[in-house]
Design a protein around this motif. Structure first.
Motif: not given
Length: 343
Positions: A39-45, A49-55, A76-79, A129-136
């Motif tokens: 699982k992706r490491i969840e450490a939001p940043r 102006g964007l939310r990144f699940p991790n850095a 598991g990338f954050g973006f 993009s549908p279902g992708i929850d990381v910034p692109i």
């Protein structure tokens, strides 16, 4: 397991190994195997102006055309940063153009913005993009055959095309593999280009109501005066952030190694110290508020923390992924998270 896979992949030419790796990964994700990955490491940043699940993000160049978005997200990338994309598809430089230096955990590339063009990338992002929850992010450049005096036309065409599908846009002025491109990092060429792109980005935001941050990717080979001037010019133009750094043309740290004399940009472990130093100098001069994305020589969690300690807000990896495998993503994300907890 990765060590065994790497030994097999390193028997193939680098670009062929890239195709085999992503072909296999894409098949596995399509078949539902992505759920088997850690699982992706969840450490939001919150940055830009964007939310990144991790850095931890993937650097431009690994997925130039947006063909592997779901596979990269599953790792598991954050973006994700796609590209570099140019207005028109182009083949890049003649092969061979990518070289491994395993003893140094390094690569030299002179790919030359090989990509399928704007239309392909935009379609790929919309499809994935549908279902992708990381910034692109999308990294934009100019076509090789476009003269420098018309480079701004190419960058604007890219910006206009990707504004509706990108979470942020990175302006690549620092690749050493497109003749003359790095000249755009200085003087009137830089200020004219960035002011034009900033203005057009603001117009598109007014029309769409969608804010898309604009960042600029710079070279590691600038001296201190050039870095200070560049930071001042970019801040004055209203840029949203800086990515530091691209590959280096300085091959002295791999002197004597096989392929060390090949033309192209050097990445990987030998770039670590210089890239970190550039990040620190940008932060020192820019102050605390300018977002910085750090890339260059990150091969471990400790290297990732070093970039954050130097002043970066986010980091990206590419060469480290090739040598260390997908475990590096979790190691870097966890190390950054743990370091922040200790502060």
């Amino acid at each position: 397991m990765f060590s065994a896979a790497r030994r097999l992949l390193f028997t193939l030419p680098p670009e062929r190994a890239h195709d085999v790796t992503f072909g296999s990964l894409d098949w596995l994700v399509r078949a539902g195997g992505g759920r088997l990955f850690p699982k992706r490491i969840e450490a939001p940043r919150e940055v830009l102006g964007l939310r990144f699940p991790n850095a931890v993000g993937v650097s431009a160049g690994l997925d130039k055309n947006g063909d592997h978005i779901r596979s990269l997200a599953a790792l598991g990338f954050g973006f994700l940063e796609l590209g570099t994309v140019t207005p028109v598809a182009q083949p890049g430089n003649p092969t061979p153009r990518l070289f491994r230096l395993p003893a140094h955990q390094a690569l030299i590339n002179r790919l030359g913005f090989n990509n399928e063009g704007l239309s392909h990338l935009c379609s790929a992002v919309r499809d994935a993009s549908p279902g992708i929850d990381v910034p692109i992010g999308v990294n934009i450049g100019k076509n090789r055959d476009t003269p420098l005096e018309r480079a701004a036309d190419d960058y604007q065409a890219c910006l206009e095309a990707v504004h509706g599908i990108a979470d942020y846009i990175a302006v690549n002025l620092s690749s050493p593999n497109t003749p003359g491109l790095r000249a755009l990092q200085a003087g009137d060429d830089l200020t004219g280009l960035i002011h034009r792109l900033r203005g057009r980005c603001d117009e598109l935001q007014a029309e769409s109501g969608r804010h898309v941050p604009l960042v600029v990717k710079i070279a590691p080979d600038l001296d201190d005066d050039a870095i200070r001037w560049l930071v001042d010019a970019l801040q004055e133009a209203g840029i949203d952030g800086i990515t530091a750094t691209n590959t280096t043309i300085d091959h002295t740290l791999v002197e004597g190694a096989r392929h060390a004399d090949e033309n192209g940009g050097l990445s990987g472990r030998p770039l670590r110290a210089r890239a970190t130093d550039v990040v620190a100098r940008i932060r020192e001069h820019a102050g605390p508020d300018l977002p910085i994305i750090a890339v260059g020589g990150i091969m471990s969690g400790e290297d990732a923390v070093e970039k954050i300690d130097a002043g970066a807000d986010l980091i990206q990896i590419y060469t480290g992924l090739i040598y260390e495998g997908p475990g590096l993503i979790r190691d870097a994300a966890r190390s950054i998270h743990d370091q922040c907890d200790r502060r």
